[in-house]
Design a protein around this motif. Structure first.
Motif, PDB file in Angstrom:
ATOM      1  N   TYR A 293       0.826  -1.211   0.000  1.00 17.70           N
ATOM      2  CA  TYR A 293       0.000   0.000   0.000  1.00 17.70           C
ATOM      3  C   TYR A 293       0.857   1.256   0.000  1.00 17.70           C
ATOM      4  CZ  TYR A 293      -4.721  -1.762   0.477  1.00 17.70           C
ATOM      5  OH  TYR A 293      -5.940  -2.331   0.238  1.00 17.70           O
ATOM      6  N   PHE A 294       2.009   1.159   0.682  1.00 12.18           N
ATOM      7  CA  PHE A 294       2.932   2.288   0.732  1.00 12.18           C
ATOM      8  C   PHE A 294       3.374   2.654  -0.687  1.00 12.18           C
ATOM      9  CE2 PHE A 294       7.157   4.141   1.195  1.00 12.18           C
ATOM     10  CZ  PHE A 294       6.943   5.087   2.182  1.00 12.18           C
ATOM     11  N   GLY A 297       0.548   4.077  -2.685  1.00 19.62           N
ATOM     12  CA  GLY A 297       0.322   5.482  -2.353  1.00 19.62           C
ATOM     13  C   GLY A 297       1.323   6.388  -3.044  1.00 19.62           C
ATOM     14  N   VAL A 298       2.597   5.968  -3.056  1.00 17.54           N
ATOM     15  CA  VAL A 298       3.629   6.768  -3.721  1.00 17.54           C
ATOM     16  C   VAL A 298       3.306   6.895  -5.210  1.00 17.54           C
ATOM     17  CG1 VAL A 298       6.067   6.836  -4.371  1.00 17.54           C
ATOM     18  CG2 VAL A 298       5.419   6.192  -2.047  1.00 17.54           C
ATOM     19  N   VAL A 300       0.367   6.692  -6.649  1.00 13.90           N
ATOM     20  CA  VAL A 300      -0.795   7.575  -6.820  1.00 13.90           C
ATOM     21  C   VAL A 300      -0.362   9.038  -6.758  1.00 13.90           C
ATOM     22  CG1 VAL A 300      -2.888   8.390  -5.681  1.00 13.90           C
ATOM     23  CG2 VAL A 300      -2.526   5.954  -6.006  1.00 13.90           C
TER      24      VAL A 300
ATOM     25  N   LEU B 100      -5.163  12.032  -0.181  1.00 15.98           N
ATOM     26  CA  LEU B 100      -5.549  10.645   0.120  1.00 15.98           C
ATOM     27  C   LEU B 100      -4.400   9.691  -0.168  1.00 15.98           C
ATOM     28  CD1 LEU B 100      -9.218  10.504  -1.138  1.00 15.98           C
ATOM     29  CD2 LEU B 100      -8.419  10.068   1.170  1.00 15.98           C
ATOM     30  N   GLY B 101      -3.661   9.956  -1.254  1.00 18.06           N
ATOM     31  CA  GLY B 101      -2.466   9.160  -1.540  1.00 18.06           C
ATOM     32  C   GLY B 101      -1.463   9.287  -0.408  1.00 18.06           C
ATOM     33  N   LEU B 102      -1.325  10.515   0.078  1.00 21.29           N
ATOM     34  CA  LEU B 102      -0.421  10.787   1.190  1.00 21.29           C
ATOM     35  C   LEU B 102      -0.871  10.014   2.428  1.00 21.29           C
ATOM     36  CD1 LEU B 102       1.978  12.605   1.689  1.00 21.29           C
ATOM     37  CD2 LEU B 102       0.422  14.359   2.510  1.00 21.29           C
ATOM     38  N   LEU B 104      -2.433   7.163   2.460  1.00 19.23           N
ATOM     39  CA  LEU B 104      -2.007   5.764   2.283  1.00 19.23           C
ATOM     40  C   LEU B 104      -0.545   5.589   2.651  1.00 19.23           C
ATOM     41  CD1 LEU B 104      -3.415   4.478  -1.134  1.00 19.23           C
ATOM     42  CD2 LEU B 104      -3.773   3.508   1.119  1.00 19.23           C
ATOM     43  N   VAL B 105       0.295   6.536   2.172  1.00 19.11           N
ATOM     44  CA  VAL B 105       1.730   6.431   2.412  1.00 19.11           C
ATOM     45  C   VAL B 105       2.023   6.517   3.915  1.00 19.11           C
ATOM     46  CG1 VAL B 105       3.920   7.621   2.088  1.00 19.11           C
ATOM     47  CG2 VAL B 105       2.404   7.280   0.155  1.00 19.11           C
ATOM     48  N   ASN B 108       0.584   3.426   5.946  1.00 19.95           N
ATOM     49  CA  ASN B 108       1.291   2.168   5.748  1.00 19.95           C
ATOM     50  C   ASN B 108       2.765   2.268   6.092  1.00 19.95           C
ATOM     51  OD1 ASN B 108      -0.793   0.238   4.671  1.00 19.95           O
ATOM     52  ND2 ASN B 108      -1.162   2.079   3.469  1.00 19.95           N
ATOM     53  N   GLY B 109       3.309   3.477   6.018  1.00 21.92           N
ATOM     54  CA  GLY B 109       4.664   3.684   6.533  1.00 21.92           C
ATOM     55  C   GLY B 109       4.699   3.366   8.022  1.00 21.92           C
ATOM     56  N   MET B 112       4.417  -0.304   8.569  1.00 22.25           N
ATOM     57  CA  MET B 112       5.669  -1.010   8.298  1.00 22.25           C
ATOM     58  C   MET B 112       6.627  -0.911   9.472  1.00 22.25           C
ATOM     59  SD  MET B 112       5.971   0.169   4.375  1.00 22.25           S
ATOM     60  CE  MET B 112       7.737   0.285   4.263  1.00 22.25           C
TER      61      MET B 112
END
Lengths: 330, 288
Positions: A293-294, A297-298, A300, B100-102, B104-105, B108-109, B112
């Motif tokens: 997902y990370f 996201g990057v 996207v 929204l992309g941010l 997700l990052v 999930n960062g 992790m």
């Protein structure tokens, strides 16, 4: 208008894509078939959302209610009351349509701004999640399990895998064709007028309420039907997957990245991003939780930064440069 | 009656922090028109940074602020400058999708690094209670209340009477005119975004003691924040703090007097009604 519609229908690109879509997937191994089916689900959902979000410019996040109704209600009706899922599909679609009409009416009656509309529909979506999780009839927080798919067509069973593929292909094509038809019909012009300048549209006598309700009802019923078909494929009606606003946020993402308000834009976005997400999950899912997902996201963020107007307009530009005659009407 | 007062105290205390969460978003929206859907994930980030500092150096969340506030402020500035600034002038929805992309990052960062298990960060004041007659309140909530209002007042004074505050208000009122008067609009927007994220670092530490945290919580915080900001009329300071209190109170009363489900529906229901009948927000004037 009709001519436009049939011309699109008969264009060689459409026919080739259709032919590929019909011939190739049945030959795929089941894992890739799953990715194709999932992509088609989102192509259908994003195209259905586009009628309201892209053409009428109303960023509705309440569509998770319609998808959720189609999925959870039809399942609950079958399991709790023994109502045939075909009938459940119709009941859910009608209820979704009524909810959609009410939301469109609220938008019209209270003259909501863009942002207020986004927030109110988001609040509706959250309320829907809370209701489903707290109401045992709809499965509560633990969800509902459909009986095994034996391929009995009359019981809304399509035999899993390849059967689900045909259903989703039909739904995706119908969804896109409805987009093409509306864009070329008076309704499409009214909707775009409302999107571009609601006051001007009102002033020249466009019946705003009627067209907003029409767009929302079509979009809601379509979303609901797709929801029912999707849950039949999944077999397990998971409220966290099907009712939570996350599903509609994803759909809006695909539609926006692809190109809002175009007939093929949302489909394009979904066809690109869904397989990407799934393949990343497949390749990296077992390694470090969150990694796929990370990266997704990057990607996207990168895509949006590179093509802030959406992918399809960019491709159209390349295309029209190669063939200057092609029209790029909006 | 005791129950009623207890809920009142609980709602006011939590609500003040909701107000603080929303102030940052309101500021950013007022200056750059960005609705940040990764807001809640930045709160998560603040919380998990505190957790990390606790596991590594045994720092109390309140002490961690010395590190997390500057760090988050810088992150916020970089995010605006490199990701959001290039999107200025493009469709509103595209900017929302980028955040929204941010989200997700970030989410999930965090997943992790810290894993998906719910975690708690202990603090010295975590289990201390304050007893006033029939009402029992937890000390972290009192600290949160006091700090939130102090921060709100501080921000208000900053906006009223410093040059930076004046430039923020100028950009909010009319970015073109501000640019003509020699205000560097991009710079003000970047600094405001950085400030908004810095405030979140503080709010995160205030919410943290006694609250289990997990990476997936971001969206819930984003939704609460959006609701509070909208109740406050998007940019009105007093309105936003008031909105925070209303949502805090409706949560507290909803869970005490109604069933679980109805209680959770109450804040959303109140929000929808207020938005329909008072779309300009709670307060009359739109000045700040």
């Amino acid at each position: 208008m009709r001519q436009e519609f049939y011309k699109t229908l008969m264009s060689p690109v459409w026919l080739v894509v259709l032919l590929l879509a019909v011939v190739v997937p049945p030959l795929l191994p089941s894992y890739y078939l799953h990715i194709v089916i999932l992509s088609l689900v989102y192509v259908a959902l994003a195209s259905a959302w586009n009628i309201v979000g892209g053409m009428a410019g109303q960023i509705s996040l309440a569509h998770s209610l319609f998808i959720g109704t189609g999925a959870m209600l039809s399942t609950a009706l079958l399991l709790k009351l023994g109502i045939n899922m075909w009938l459940g599909l119709v009941i859910s679609a009608v209820i979704s349509g009524v909810m959609g009409a009410m939301i469109a009416w609220i938008d019209f009656r209270f003259r909501l701004g863009h942002l207020s509309f986004v927030l109110i529909t988001l609040a509706f979506a959250e309320m829907g999640t809370v209701i489903v999780e707290g109401w045992d009839f709809l499965g509560g927080a633990s969800g509902l399990l459909l009986p095994q798919d034996k391929g009995d067509f009359l019981a809304f069973q399509f035999g899993g895998g390849i059967g689900a593929f045909w259903v989703m292909l039909v739904l995706a094509i119908v969804s896109i064709l409805i987009n093409v038809a509306i864009l070329n019909a008076p309704l499409g012009y009214y909707l775009r007028t409302i999107r571009d300048n609601e006051n001007a549209a009102r002033a020249i006598g466009v019946n705003i309420l009627r067209y907003k309700v029409a767009a929302m009802v079509i979009s809601a019923m379509l979303s609901s039907v797709i929801g029912t078909a999707y849950v039949r494929y999944l077999t397990f009606a998971d409220p966290y997957l099907l009712v939570s606003p996350i599903i509609i946020i994803e759909v809006v993402l695909f539609a926006t990245v692809g190109g809002l308000g175009r007939a093929y834009g949302p489909a394009f976005g979904a066809l690109l991003l869904v397989p990407l997400g799934e393949i990343l999950r497949g390749k990296l899912g077992g390694t470090l939780p969150g990694l796929h997902y990370f990266i997704y996201g990057v990607v996207v963020i990168a895509v949006i930064l590179m093509t802030p107007r959406g992918l399809l307009p960019l491709f159209e530009k390349w295309f029209s440069r190669a063939r200057p005659k092609a029209a790029t009407t909006k | 009656m005791a129950e009623f007062l207890q809920a009142l105290a609980q709602g006011l205390l939590i609500g003040s922090t909701y107000g603080l969460l929303a102030l940052g978003m309101g500021l950013v929206y007022g200056v750059s028109g960005v609705v940040n859907f990764s807001h809640g994930d930045f709160i998560s980030l603040g919380m998990f940074l505190c957790l990390g500092l606790y596991s590594a150096l045994a720092l109390d969340p309140y002490v961690s602020l010395i590190i997390t506030v500057p760090l988050m402020t810088v992150i916020g500035g970089l995010v605006y400058w490199y990701l959001l600034r290039p999107m200025v002038g493009h469709q509103f929805l595209m900017v929302v999708q980028l955040t929204l992309g941010l989200s997700l990052v970030l989410q999930n960062g965090i997943l992790m690094v810290f894993g998906g298990q719910p975690a708690r960060t202990p603090s010295v004041v975590e289990s201390k209670l304050l007893i006033l007659g029939d009402v029992v309140v937890r000390v972290p909530h009192v600290i949160a209340f006091v700090v939130s209002f102090a921060m709100a007042i501080g921000l208000y004074i900053m906006l009223r009477s410093t040059d930076f505050g004046r430039s923020i208000r100028a950009v909010h009122q009319n970015a073109h005119a501000a640019a003509l008067m020699g205000v560097d609009v991009s710079r003000v927007q970047t600094l405001t975004f950085a400030l908004g994220i810095g405030i979140l670092a503080i709010a995160a530490a205030l919410l943290l003691p006694g609250t289990p945290i997990q990476p997936a919580q971001g969206l819930r915080y984003t939704v609460i924040t959006l609701i509070v900001v909208a109740l406050g009329g998007m940019t009105n300071f007093v309105g936003i703090m008031l909105g925070g209190l209303i949502i805090g109170l409706s949560e507290a009363y909803g869970t005490i007097y109604l069933s679980d489900t109805l209680g959770m529906l109450l804040p959303y229901g109140i929000f929808v009604l207020i938005m329909l009948f008072r779309p300009q927000g709670l307060t009359w004037s739109s000045s700040r």
